[in-house]
Scaffold this active site. Sequence first.
Site, PDB file in Angstrom:
ATOM      1  CD1 TRP A   1      -0.213  -6.508  -3.003  1.00 45.84           C
ATOM      2  CD2 TRP A   1      -0.204  -7.169  -0.984  1.00 45.84           C
ATOM      3  NE1 TRP A   1       0.219  -7.826  -2.735  1.00 45.84           N
ATOM      4  CE2 TRP A   1       0.205  -8.005  -1.723  1.00 45.84           C
ATOM      5  CE3 TRP A   1      -0.406  -7.091   0.578  1.00 45.84           C
ATOM      6  CZ2 TRP A   1       0.266  -9.507  -0.921  1.00 45.84           C
ATOM      7  CZ3 TRP A   1      -0.130  -8.353   1.076  1.00 45.84           C
ATOM      8  CH2 TRP A   1       0.271  -9.513   0.538  1.00 45.84           C
TER       9      TRP A   1
ATOM     10  CB  CYS B   1      -0.828   0.164   1.313  1.00 39.98           C
ATOM     11  SG  CYS B   1      -1.979  -1.190   1.131  1.00 39.98           S
TER      12      CYS B   1
ATOM     13  CD  GLU C   1       9.796 -11.129  -8.053  1.00 40.16           C
ATOM     14  OE1 GLU C   1      11.094 -11.535  -8.263  1.00 40.16           O
ATOM     15  OE2 GLU C   1       9.730 -10.549  -7.208  1.00 40.16           O
TER      16      GLU C   1
ATOM     17  CE  LYS D   1      11.716  -2.292  -5.640  1.00 36.13           C
ATOM     18  NZ  LYS D   1      12.027  -3.829  -5.893  1.00 36.13           N
TER      19      LYS D   1
ATOM     20  CE  LYS E   1      14.262 -11.205  -9.084  1.00 37.34           C
ATOM     21  NZ  LYS E   1      14.901 -10.628  -8.200  1.00 37.34           N
TER      22      LYS E   1
ATOM     23  NE  ARG F   1       4.650   1.662   0.075  1.00 35.11           N
ATOM     24  CZ  ARG F   1       5.585   1.438   0.987  1.00 35.11           C
ATOM     25  NH1 ARG F   1       6.786   1.560   0.607  1.00 35.11           N
ATOM     26  NH2 ARG F   1       5.332   0.966   2.274  1.00 35.11           N
TER      27      ARG F   1
ATOM     28  CG  HIS G   1      22.376 -36.013  -2.734  1.00 35.28           C
ATOM     29  ND1 HIS G   1      22.534 -36.989  -2.245  1.00 35.28           N
ATOM     30  CD2 HIS G   1      23.265 -34.979  -2.900  1.00 35.28           C
ATOM     31  CE1 HIS G   1      24.119 -36.934  -1.664  1.00 35.28           C
ATOM     32  NE2 HIS G   1      24.224 -35.857  -2.313  1.00 35.28           N
TER      33      HIS G   1
END
Length: 617
Positions: free
Chosen positions: A76, A2, A493, A612, A490, A27, A509
């Site tokens: 957000w 936000c 995302e 962000k 990256k 944001r 493994h």
Amino acid sequence: MCGIVGYVGPRDSQAILLAGLARLEYRGYDSAGIAVIDADGDLELRKRAGKLAVLRDDLQAHPMPDGTTGIGHTRWATHGGPTDANAHPHLADDDKLAVIHNGIVENYADLKAGLLSDGYTFLSETDTEVAAVLLGHEYRANGGDLEGAFRTTVSRLEGAFTLLALHEDHPGLVVGARRNSPLVIGLGEGENFLGSDVAAFVEHTRNALAIGQDQIVAITPAAVTVTDFDGDPVEVEPFEVTWDAAAAEKGGWSSFMAKEVSEEPEAVANTIRGRIRDGAVAIPELDGLDDLFRDITRIIVIAAGTAAYAGMVGKYALEQWARIPVDVELAHEFHYRDPVIGPNTLVVSISQSGETMDTLMAVKYAREKGARTLSICNTQGATIPRESDAIVYTHAGPEVAVASTKAFVAQITAQYLLALHIAAVRGTLPANEIADSLRELEAIPAKIQHILDTEQERIEQFAHWMADTRSVLFLGRHVGYPIALEGALKLKEISYIHAEGFAAGELKHGPIALIEPGQPVFVIVPSPREAALLHSKVISNIREIHARGARVIAVAEEGDAAVLPISDEVLHVPIAGPIFQALLTVVPLHIFAMGLATAKGLDVDQPRNLAKSVTVE
Ligand code: F6R
């Protein structure tokens, strides 16, 4: 998460608020809204679900009366979906009061129950509206003292919040408060600003004040007053913003991410600039810490996401050069177990924003447990450095794209400087070797630039061909391992493709079972000249996957002949020592992720579901 902006002054505020929100949109971009007190003294509100552009278009199609006092918000979503009703500002007191909020009011359900039983009604599912209604209630109860009501209200809220409010009975006044969420003041001539960060107002003023924890601010065109939650005046720290508005503009670039990747050489160079003198590290912020660096027995690096991968790279440098055991912890995991820390532990936090709630909480926790704290941060006036004993700023400049790129290389650079400084203090590395390493570090910006100049186009083309890929694996050893993790993060995302990073030695493994014919695998290959043993191990790992049909994309040093027969594609980087190679091999991965997301037609700057600055836990 936000973004918040506030304005009081002689100018009409809508354009100022919208420009501020545009700079804060990184944001959160679930909804946007503004409230202004118009020339007739009435409160005007407009808010819309979706990105800021939706609100802008709406205001253009249906203009709203303007005024000189206003607040704006980009969201957000936490409580309630991204709808018009849940968008901020929220109204109370018969629609005369508007409130915006960043954070989470943890006790909102209890407060809401009390307000419902008092007969109040709610239009949204948000915790913010509860704060707004409570503020309206307190305002009525105290006879119209907005600041007093604000104090009473914030004292009853639990959790993390930045709140701004305005009331139509008080034109020319915006009040704000912060607890564990960011808020900075911009000082203008006959006008003042509030913002989640300085980007909100940097085009109008570079004079700023950082508000401390649990403080309340009231701005009018002529004055700024800051008090604590009890109403006692407090001193606030002035600072000058070191970058200008142009630094946070896209310029001619197709995206902020493209611009920021192009700035990786500069981010490294600026983080080094002025910090090397006579072959030694000279960081004034570290003056006076020699005893601490001598006494510590352990370093714990705490961070989240990309910053944590930068921390993992830094561990190799700190251990090799300064000979101190280093653990790298995800901040959210560190905080909620019972880590063994004390006065001889140095907790180094890494954060681009300086606001990541997980990291902030871990820093506070470490301090409570008696550890010393040092913050590596890219944002002036942010909360984490303010809560730390020492700060080393990265000078990457404002990073706007949600996916971190230039800040990552700056964070690694700052850690290398720190490691070489601690090595000098502890006498773990001879002066000539420190000087050699610093020379090598100074050569890195030109080498990154060389990758951008010679490889970027080819990598973008290659990413374009791979646009239909459904899964990509990344392998690396030594510093190549965190670089593999960063490459995978990256890609997922911004391109929404499944991607995993593994330590190359770990392959046998378990993860090797994922290899089937055609599976793309990026392999970070150490330098054959500077790290021959590591190089031979990674070549063996490539053989293992190549033999099983993997499509190998090697990120390898120019002239590395060993990778050619066992790779389908080679992305070249210049020669660098084993530790420094991290700053080079990550660059093709950043370019690749950006190229692939672009080829898929995605918004690389604002990937879905993300924001962000993650200011909630
Ligand atoms: C990934 C990314 C995030 C951040 C993380 C920490 O590209 O940007 O993983 O690195 O959210 O953010 P800061 O550095 O602001 O603490």
